[in-house]
Write a protein that holds these residues in place. Structure first.
Motif, PDB file in Angstrom:
ATOM      1  N   SER A 212       0.853  -1.182   0.000  1.00  0.00           N
ATOM      2  CA  SER A 212       0.000   0.000   0.000  1.00  0.00           C
ATOM      3  C   SER A 212       0.891   1.235   0.000  1.00  0.00           C
ATOM      4  O   SER A 212       2.116   1.122  -0.054  1.00  0.00           O
ATOM      5  CB  SER A 212      -0.908   0.009   1.236  1.00  0.00           C
ATOM      6  OG  SER A 212      -0.157   0.347   2.396  1.00  0.00           O
ATOM      7  N   LEU A 213       0.296   2.408   0.084  1.00  0.00           N
ATOM      8  CA  LEU A 213       1.084   3.637   0.181  1.00  0.00           C
ATOM      9  C   LEU A 213       1.590   3.890   1.598  1.00  0.00           C
ATOM     10  O   LEU A 213       2.350   4.836   1.821  1.00  0.00           O
ATOM     11  CB  LEU A 213       0.247   4.835  -0.283  1.00  0.00           C
ATOM     12  CG  LEU A 213      -0.147   4.855  -1.758  1.00  0.00           C
ATOM     13  CD1 LEU A 213      -0.924   6.133  -2.084  1.00  0.00           C
ATOM     14  CD2 LEU A 213       1.073   4.737  -2.663  1.00  0.00           C
ATOM     15  N   LEU A 214       1.192   3.060   2.547  1.00  0.00           N
ATOM     16  CA  LEU A 214       1.603   3.242   3.935  1.00  0.00           C
ATOM     17  C   LEU A 214       2.812   2.360   4.237  1.00  0.00           C
ATOM     18  O   LEU A 214       2.764   1.142   4.025  1.00  0.00           O
ATOM     19  CB  LEU A 214       0.451   2.888   4.883  1.00  0.00           C
ATOM     20  CG  LEU A 214      -0.780   3.786   4.762  1.00  0.00           C
ATOM     21  CD1 LEU A 214      -1.905   3.273   5.641  1.00  0.00           C
ATOM     22  CD2 LEU A 214      -0.421   5.227   5.138  1.00  0.00           C
ATOM     23  N   PRO A 215       3.902   2.949   4.702  1.00  0.00           N
ATOM     24  CA  PRO A 215       5.113   2.167   4.972  1.00  0.00           C
ATOM     25  C   PRO A 215       4.838   0.993   5.911  1.00  0.00           C
ATOM     26  O   PRO A 215       4.227   1.157   6.973  1.00  0.00           O
ATOM     27  CB  PRO A 215       6.045   3.191   5.632  1.00  0.00           C
ATOM     28  CG  PRO A 215       5.562   4.520   5.133  1.00  0.00           C
ATOM     29  CD  PRO A 215       4.072   4.372   5.017  1.00  0.00           C
ATOM     30  N   GLY A 216       5.279  -0.189   5.492  1.00  0.00           N
ATOM     31  CA  GLY A 216       5.140  -1.364   6.335  1.00  0.00           C
ATOM     32  C   GLY A 216       3.798  -2.066   6.230  1.00  0.00           C
ATOM     33  O   GLY A 216       3.622  -3.130   6.850  1.00  0.00           O
TER      34      GLY A 216
ATOM     35  N   LEU B  12      -4.791   2.338  -0.936  1.00  0.00           N
ATOM     36  CA  LEU B  12      -4.793   1.048  -1.625  1.00  0.00           C
ATOM     37  C   LEU B  12      -3.893   1.074  -2.859  1.00  0.00           C
ATOM     38  O   LEU B  12      -3.557   0.022  -3.405  1.00  0.00           O
ATOM     39  CB  LEU B  12      -6.213   0.668  -2.034  1.00  0.00           C
ATOM     40  CG  LEU B  12      -7.151   0.194  -0.917  1.00  0.00           C
ATOM     41  CD1 LEU B  12      -8.555  -0.021  -1.460  1.00  0.00           C
ATOM     42  CD2 LEU B  12      -6.625  -1.094  -0.275  1.00  0.00           C
ATOM     43  N   ASP B  13      -3.516   2.275  -3.300  1.00  0.00           N
ATOM     44  CA  ASP B  13      -2.614   2.438  -4.445  1.00  0.00           C
ATOM     45  C   ASP B  13      -3.160   1.710  -5.674  1.00  0.00           C
ATOM     46  O   ASP B  13      -2.451   0.955  -6.347  1.00  0.00           O
ATOM     47  CB  ASP B  13      -1.212   1.924  -4.097  1.00  0.00           C
ATOM     48  CG  ASP B  13      -0.154   2.389  -5.095  1.00  0.00           C
ATOM     49  OD1 ASP B  13      -0.422   3.372  -5.820  1.00  0.00           O
ATOM     50  OD2 ASP B  13       0.920   1.774  -5.146  1.00  0.00           O
ATOM     51  N   ASN B  14      -4.425   1.975  -5.946  1.00  0.00           N
ATOM     52  CA  ASN B  14      -5.087   1.323  -7.065  1.00  0.00           C
ATOM     53  C   ASN B  14      -5.814   2.342  -7.939  1.00  0.00           C
ATOM     54  O   ASN B  14      -6.868   2.047  -8.499  1.00  0.00           O
ATOM     55  CB  ASN B  14      -6.070   0.257  -6.554  1.00  0.00           C
ATOM     56  CG  ASN B  14      -6.664  -0.567  -7.667  1.00  0.00           C
ATOM     57  OD1 ASN B  14      -5.993  -0.855  -8.653  1.00  0.00           O
ATOM     58  ND2 ASN B  14      -7.929  -0.938  -7.526  1.00  0.00           N
ATOM     59  N   GLY B  15      -5.263   3.548  -8.020  1.00  0.00           N
ATOM     60  CA  GLY B  15      -5.820   4.548  -8.920  1.00  0.00           C
ATOM     61  C   GLY B  15      -6.578   5.676  -8.266  1.00  0.00           C
ATOM     62  O   GLY B  15      -6.794   6.716  -8.892  1.00  0.00           O
ATOM     63  N   ALA B  16      -7.024   5.521  -7.023  1.00  0.00           N
ATOM     64  CA  ALA B  16      -7.706   6.616  -6.334  1.00  0.00           C
ATOM     65  C   ALA B  16      -6.695   7.687  -5.957  1.00  0.00           C
ATOM     66  O   ALA B  16      -5.548   7.382  -5.608  1.00  0.00           O
ATOM     67  CB  ALA B  16      -8.422   6.113  -5.084  1.00  0.00           C
ATOM     68  N   THR B  17      -7.100   8.950  -6.037  1.00  0.00           N
ATOM     69  CA  THR B  17      -6.222  10.061  -5.670  1.00  0.00           C
ATOM     70  C   THR B  17      -6.986  11.032  -4.783  1.00  0.00           C
ATOM     71  O   THR B  17      -8.208  10.932  -4.629  1.00  0.00           O
ATOM     72  CB  THR B  17      -5.711  10.812  -6.910  1.00  0.00           C
ATOM     73  OG1 THR B  17      -6.798  11.571  -7.483  1.00  0.00           O
ATOM     74  CG2 THR B  17      -5.158   9.847  -7.949  1.00  0.00           C
TER      75      THR B  17
END
Length: 250
Positions: free
Chosen positions: A43-47, A156-161
């Motif tokens: 995901s965009l969140l580290p770890g 979720l790093d799946n296109g949402a901004t």
């Protein structure tokens, strides 16, 4: 059979519920676009993998629902016994099978929505306590959830901004974040200006602030620690400088 509807009558609260439900739908869309194998991705969140994000959002719905139940019954039902229990729950949820993880999100979201829907209008003012120990009216649970689903849909790093998030949600999010900075004294000399809106946040009295500017979406993305794309920074009467890291806000 008469259709069930919200017992709340306050138009501001009803608008907040609408934004929370739209955020839930946004998260659901991005989750449903992912294959089971893609849930294992970062995901965009580290770890955290995407699994951790989904588990967090699912268990968060259950925790917020407990606060709504508290407001409905008067029986104290904390969000979590402790922060440690919350963190362990997320780690456990991330190990669930894909179908169980998806069901966790779906079922918990429906449960929370039913608790909101059935809460009598007068009970929305009843006081509950967040996991951080803040005492708030039950109506605050709507914003607590709104913030989670919209921002974590991006994670979720799946296109949402952040551009997908409604402006009123972004504005309130920035108000929350800069309020937390101010309470901790970490906003000294940091002024945020939103292009084309006249909105400003942060230290508005500093003699020579570092000014971070950009669109509402870009500023929210930066302020939540999710990147500096679309932002610029100036210092000392317009001298361009590198965009500083945003102070922690949670």
């Amino acid at each position: 059979m008469v259709a069930r509807h919200d017992q709340a009558t306050d138009p501001v609260l009803l608008d907040g519920l609408l934004q929370a439900r739209r955020g839930t739908a946004s998260f659901a869309r991005k989750l449903n676009e992912l294959t089971d194998a893609e849930l294992d991705g970062d995901s965009l969140l580290p770890g955290w993998t995407r699994r951790h994000v989904v588990a967090h959002v699912g268990y968060n719905a259950r925790a917020v629902a407990r606060l709504v139940e508290w407001a409905a019954t008067g029986v104290e039902t904390p969000m979590y016994p402790s922060v440690e229990v919350r963190n362990h729950e997320i780690d456990f949820g991330a190990t669930l099978s894909p179908i169980a993880l998806r069901n966790l999100f779906d079922h918990s979201a429906v449960h929370l929505n039913v608790e909101w829907r059935d809460l009598p209008a007068d009970n929305w003012h009843h006081k509950v306590k967040t996991v951080q120990g803040r005492t708030v009216p039950a109506e605050e649970t709507v914003w607590m959830r709104t913030r989670e689903v919209w921002v974590h849909a991006v994670d979720l790093d799946n296109g949402a901004t952040f551009k997908d998030i409604p402006a009123p949600v972004l504005e309130r999010l920035l108000t929350d974040i800069t309020g937390a900075w101010h309470a901790r004294g970490t906003d000294n000399g940091l002024l945020i200006e939103v292009d084309g809106t006249g909105l400003s946040f942060g230290d508005t009295v500093a003699a020579s602030p570092t000014v971070v500017s950009g669109s509402l979406a870009a500023i929210a993305q930066w302020a939540t620690g999710r990147g500096t794309e679309g932002t610029t920074a100036t210092h000392d009467a317009g001298t361009v400088t590198s965009v500083p890291a945003a102070p922690p806000w949670i």
